[in-house]
Structure formats: C-alpha cells, structure tokens
Design a protein around this motif. Structure first.
Motif, mmCIF file in Angstrom:
data_model
loop_
_atom_site.group_PDB
_atom_site.id
_atom_site.type_symbol
_atom_site.label_atom_id
_atom_site.label_comp_id
_atom_site.label_asym_id
_atom_site.label_seq_id
_atom_site.Cartn_x
_atom_site.Cartn_y
_atom_site.Cartn_z
ATOM 1 N N PRO A 1 0.810 -1.235 0.000
ATOM 2 C CA PRO A 1 0.000 0.000 0.000
ATOM 3 C C PRO A 1 0.837 1.276 0.000
ATOM 4 O O PRO A 1 0.515 2.233 -0.705
ATOM 5 N N HIS A 2 1.910 1.300 0.800
ATOM 6 C CA HIS A 2 2.765 2.487 0.840
ATOM 7 C C HIS A 2 3.408 2.736 -0.519
ATOM 8 O O HIS A 2 3.439 3.873 -1.023
ATOM 9 N N LEU A 3 3.894 1.657 -1.134
ATOM 10 C CA LEU A 3 4.530 1.776 -2.445
ATOM 11 C C LEU A 3 3.525 2.238 -3.489
ATOM 12 O O LEU A 3 3.843 3.051 -4.366
ATOM 13 N N TYR A 4 2.299 1.741 -3.386
ATOM 14 C CA TYR A 4 1.267 2.120 -4.347
ATOM 15 C C TYR A 4 0.922 3.603 -4.230
ATOM 16 O O TYR A 4 0.684 4.279 -5.237
ATOM 17 N N LEU A 5 0.909 4.109 -2.994
ATOM 18 C CA LEU A 5 0.644 5.541 -2.792
ATOM 19 C C LEU A 5 1.750 6.389 -3.417
ATOM 20 O O LEU A 5 1.481 7.439 -4.015
ATOM 21 N N VAL A 6 2.998 5.935 -3.259
ATOM 22 C CA VAL A 6 4.112 6.662 -3.890
ATOM 23 C C VAL A 6 3.950 6.639 -5.403
ATOM 24 O O VAL A 6 4.147 7.656 -6.089
ATOM 25 N N VAL B 1 3.683 9.770 -8.071
ATOM 26 C CA VAL B 1 4.532 9.933 -9.255
ATOM 27 C C VAL B 1 3.669 10.034 -10.512
ATOM 28 O O VAL B 1 3.876 10.901 -11.377
ATOM 29 N N MET B 2 2.666 9.156 -10.616
ATOM 30 C CA MET B 2 1.809 9.158 -11.799
ATOM 31 C C MET B 2 0.992 10.428 -11.899
ATOM 32 O O MET B 2 0.761 10.953 -12.999
ATOM 33 N N PHE C 1 8.882 0.094 -9.000
ATOM 34 C CA PHE C 1 7.698 -0.121 -8.174
ATOM 35 C C PHE C 1 7.232 -1.577 -8.170
ATOM 36 O O PHE C 1 6.280 -1.920 -7.466
ATOM 37 N N LEU C 2 7.876 -2.440 -8.945
ATOM 38 C CA LEU C 2 7.537 -3.859 -8.936
ATOM 39 C C LEU C 2 8.249 -4.560 -7.798
ATOM 40 O O LEU C 2 9.468 -4.484 -7.675
#
Length: 212
Positions: A8-13, A17-18, A144-145
């Motif tokens: 979840p934290h990585l997805y928020l980052v 970025v997106m 991000f993978l």
C-alpha cells in the motif's frame, strides 16, 4: 509474502509519481490540446481512447517481459530502479529548466500534422511512439515492482492507476485546449507551473531511492 498484490505504501508513492507525470505537458497532452482546438470535444474523447489503448499495449509488453526480468535478475532490477529514480530526477530538473525558456508555441502546428487520420488512430500512434511512454515502462515502472509478489496483479493495479489518471488529464487538457494553450503561453503562469511540477518530480525521485 503479503496477500495484497501491491504494498500500500509503495502504491501511494506510485500514485503520486503518476499524478505528477500525468499532468506534465508532454506529447500526449499537447496532442490533446491540439485536437481540442482543431477538432472539438468529441474528437478529443476518441483520441484519448486511442492513446490509452496504446498504453494497454505497453502494459501487455511489460507483463510479458518485466516479470521474467525481475525474477531472473534481481540485481539488475535494483540497478534499473536506480536508473528510474535518476530519470524521474532528470524530468524534474528539465521541467524547472524549461520553465525559464521561451514558450515554443508548437501546439497548434503539431495538431494540424495529425488531422488527416481518424482521431483514434492519431491518438494510438502518438502514444505508442511517445518517448515518455517508452521511458516510463523501461525506467519508471520497474522500481515499483516488488520481486516478492506476482508481477501480473501488480501490473494490473498499476495499469488501472495509469489509465485512470491519463484519461482524466488528457481529457481535461483537450476539452479546455484553447484556454489552456493561451495560459501556457503566458511566461509567468508557465514558469510557476514548471517549477511546481519539477519540484514534485525531484521529491518523487528521492522517495524511489529511499526504498532501495
């Protein structure tokens, strides 16, 4: 291993970025502006559909190749992650640098070069050959993978985020094309916009490096 497809934290980052990359004026957004100015609202929506079909093609290629690369060469993956952070930082620096350059005034000219083909085809061709898209899938996405999670579900969630934001921003650029094009030609507005976007990209680069 977590049951969630993406941290979840990585997805928020990634979403941060997106968001910045989606609103940054690039070939696709400039094409949307030109289409709105030259063809009208309906053509903008059709062209946006074409561009995002091309994005799906890129995600399909990523699903076929990136998962195998991450599994077989984790060290290479880490170096790619570093390269991705450097690329995002370069985008930020370029945005700040370009904020102090004269406006190119190329939007309407670029739009007219694409008017002989259907809007959907134009949109697809713009995005499939977009250097920003190529660099995104080779430099920005890999960091991000998560190598400890299946690649396909991660790519599916990233695709939802990318296409969702692209549809919103491309449509907004296109539907407000004439007004936005005039504002971007105003040196003060363009300079402030460029500095703001560049600063956010530099912060995003730091966040990417911080997780390595």
């Amino acid at each position: 291993m977590s049951a969630l497809p993406v941290d979840p934290h990585l997805y928020l980052v990634f979403l941060g970025v997106m968001m910045v990359m989606a609103v940054t004026p690039g070939p696709a957004n400039l094409f949307s502006i030109a289409t709105g100015m030259e063809r009208g609202k309906r053509a903008v929506l059709i062209a946006v559909a074409g561009m995002n079909v091309a994005t799906l093609v890129w995600f399909g290629a990523a699903a076929l190749g990136l998962g195998a690369l991450v599994t077989a060469f984790p060290e290479v993956f880490r170096w790619v992650a570093i390269a991705g952070a450097l690329y995002v930082a370069w985008l930020g620096a370029s945005s700040i640098r370009s904020a102090f350059k004269p406006a190119p005034g190329e939007v309407s000219t670029e739009g007219r070069t694409h008017l002989r083909r259907p809007a959907f085809v134009d949109g697809f061709l713009v995005q499939i050959a977009n250097p920003k898209a190529v660099l995104f899938f080779t430099a920005v996405l890999p960091p991000f993978l998560d190598i400890d999670r299946p690649a396909a579900p991660q790519l599916a969630l990233f695709a939802v985020a990318v296409i969702g934001m692209d549809v919103l921003t491309m449509s907004a650029y296109g539907l407000s094309g004439a007004v936005l094009a005039r504002r971007m030609s105003e040196p003060r507005f363009r300079r402030g916009f460029g500095i703001f976007v560049g600063s956010l990209l530099l912060i995003a680069a730091v966040l990417i490096v911080s997780r390595l």
